[in-house]
Write a protein that holds these residues in place. Structure first.
Motif, PDB file in Angstrom:
ATOM      1  N   THR A 156       0.836  -1.194   0.000  1.00 40.91           N
ATOM      2  CA  THR A 156       0.000   0.000   0.000  1.00 40.91           C
ATOM      3  C   THR A 156       0.873   1.247   0.000  1.00 40.91           C
ATOM      4  N   THR A 157       0.505   2.207  -0.823  1.00 34.92           N
ATOM      5  CA  THR A 157       1.224   3.471  -0.902  1.00 34.92           C
ATOM      6  C   THR A 157       0.327   4.581  -0.363  1.00 34.92           C
ATOM      7  N   LYS A 158       0.849   5.379   0.549  1.00 35.48           N
ATOM      8  CA  LYS A 158       0.089   6.471   1.144  1.00 35.48           C
ATOM      9  C   LYS A 158       0.725   7.805   0.772  1.00 35.48           C
ATOM     10  N   ILE A 159      -0.088   8.650   0.126  1.00 36.44           N
ATOM     11  CA  ILE A 159       0.386   9.948  -0.345  1.00 36.44           C
ATOM     12  C   ILE A 159      -0.413  11.053   0.337  1.00 36.44           C
ATOM     13  N   LEU A 201      -4.618   5.963 -10.746  1.00 39.58           N
ATOM     14  CA  LEU A 201      -3.602   5.381  -9.875  1.00 39.58           C
ATOM     15  C   LEU A 201      -3.986   3.946  -9.516  1.00 39.58           C
ATOM     16  N   SER A 215      -4.266   0.307  -4.838  1.00 42.59           N
ATOM     17  CA  SER A 215      -3.570   0.232  -3.548  1.00 42.59           C
ATOM     18  C   SER A 215      -2.997   1.570  -3.096  1.00 42.59           C
ATOM     19  N   THR A 216      -3.087   2.592  -3.945  1.00 41.36           N
ATOM     20  CA  THR A 216      -2.561   3.912  -3.580  1.00 41.36           C
ATOM     21  C   THR A 216      -3.632   4.713  -2.853  1.00 41.36           C
ATOM     22  N   GLU A 229       4.260   9.390  -6.916  1.00 38.87           N
ATOM     23  CA  GLU A 229       4.132   7.938  -6.949  1.00 38.87           C
ATOM     24  C   GLU A 229       5.346   7.320  -7.616  1.00 38.87           C
ATOM     25  N   ARG A 272       8.240   4.765  -5.922  1.00 37.13           N
ATOM     26  CA  ARG A 272       8.677   3.507  -6.527  1.00 37.13           C
ATOM     27  C   ARG A 272      10.203   3.461  -6.635  1.00 37.13           C
TER      28      ARG A 272
END
Length: 264
Positions: A10-13, A37, A40-41, A250, A254
């Protein structure tokens, strides 16, 4: 049968609005929701505290908003921000970008919507094409023009054949969401767009204010009046800084994950 998880992260921005206008933050949500996106973002928004300026219109506001946000985050998140990346959603050479990038108290991936839009614009230009910025008040014309040169590592006195410059509307960031008749906003944005398009080779326009989120159609309408429908809707790139910032951060996250760390 054995089942094991082999991938997934999971990516949290955090999209950080450094002024105190909740209306401006809310105005960005349509862009955030429409940005393509991975599922999972996760994206979160932050609005500056009440002692931050309601609209950032000059250098003093930049400094005031930086101080207010840094103090607020230190008080509310003493153990650091729990996000993988932060997008500073103010179209400027905002001191928060360098402040966060140079401190281990913040995520490793930090960018501003200004910096992200410069990279996006350059990646879209073909041979002989140029790009420019449509922004708010007169202060930002020199600020952003100098900012482009500094970001690209060129001297302030050097010219850049790919950059067509900055045109301003005479409005403040807050004017795009309240206080000014929408017809006036459309008129001034239309005029600034046409001035920029009168310069040679412009094929890409960056919307130079987070408050312009969702106003792409006004720019395309002006381009249609100036250069025809095919150009406006099939050739012209209009960059929303908030969207560019999210897509850039994002990618940065990565790349950060590709750093292996010290061998054990």
């Amino acid at each position: 049968m054995t089942i094991e998880r082999v991938r997934g992260n999971t990516t949290k921005i955090l999209v950080l609005n450094p002024n105190s206008s909740k209306a401006m933050t809310d105005g960005m949500k349509s862009v955030i929701d429409s940005t393509d996106l991975p599922y999972s973002t996760e994206l979160y928004t932050y609005t500056g505290p009440l002692n931050a300026p309601p609209s950032i219109n000059d250098g003093k506001d930049l400094e005031q908003s930086t101080k207010a946000v840094v103090e607020d985050i230190q008080n509310s998140h003493p153990n650091g921000l729990g996000y993988d990346g932060v997008v500073i959603a103010c179209y400027s050479v905002h001191p928060l970008v360098s402040t966060m990038q140079s401190s281990r108290a913040y995520p490793k991936s930090v960018t501003g919507i200004f910096e992200a839009s410069v990279l996006a614009a350059l990646s879209l230009l073909g041979p002989g094409d140029t790009w420019g910025i449509v922004t708010t008040g007169k202060f930002w014309e020199k600020h952003l023009a100098d900012g482009v040169k500094a970001f690209l590592g060129t001297a302030a006195t050097d010219s850049n054949s790919r950059f067509a410059g900055v045109e301003s509307t005479g409005l403040n960031a807050s004017d795009f969401h309240h206080g000014v008749d929408p017809a006036i906003v459309r008129k001034k944005l239309n005029e600034a767009t046409k001035r920029l398009l009168s310069k040679p080779g412009v094929k890409c326009i960056a919307m130079g204010c987070a408050g312009m989120a969702g106003l792409e159609e006004i720019i395309r309408s002006a381009a249609c009046e100036e250069k025809g429908e095919d150009f406006a809707y099939s050739e012209l790139h209009v960059i929303d800084g908030v969207r560019a910032g999210i897509m850039q951060i994002e990618s940065m996250i990565r790349h950060q994950r590709e750093i292996p760390g010290k061998p054990s």
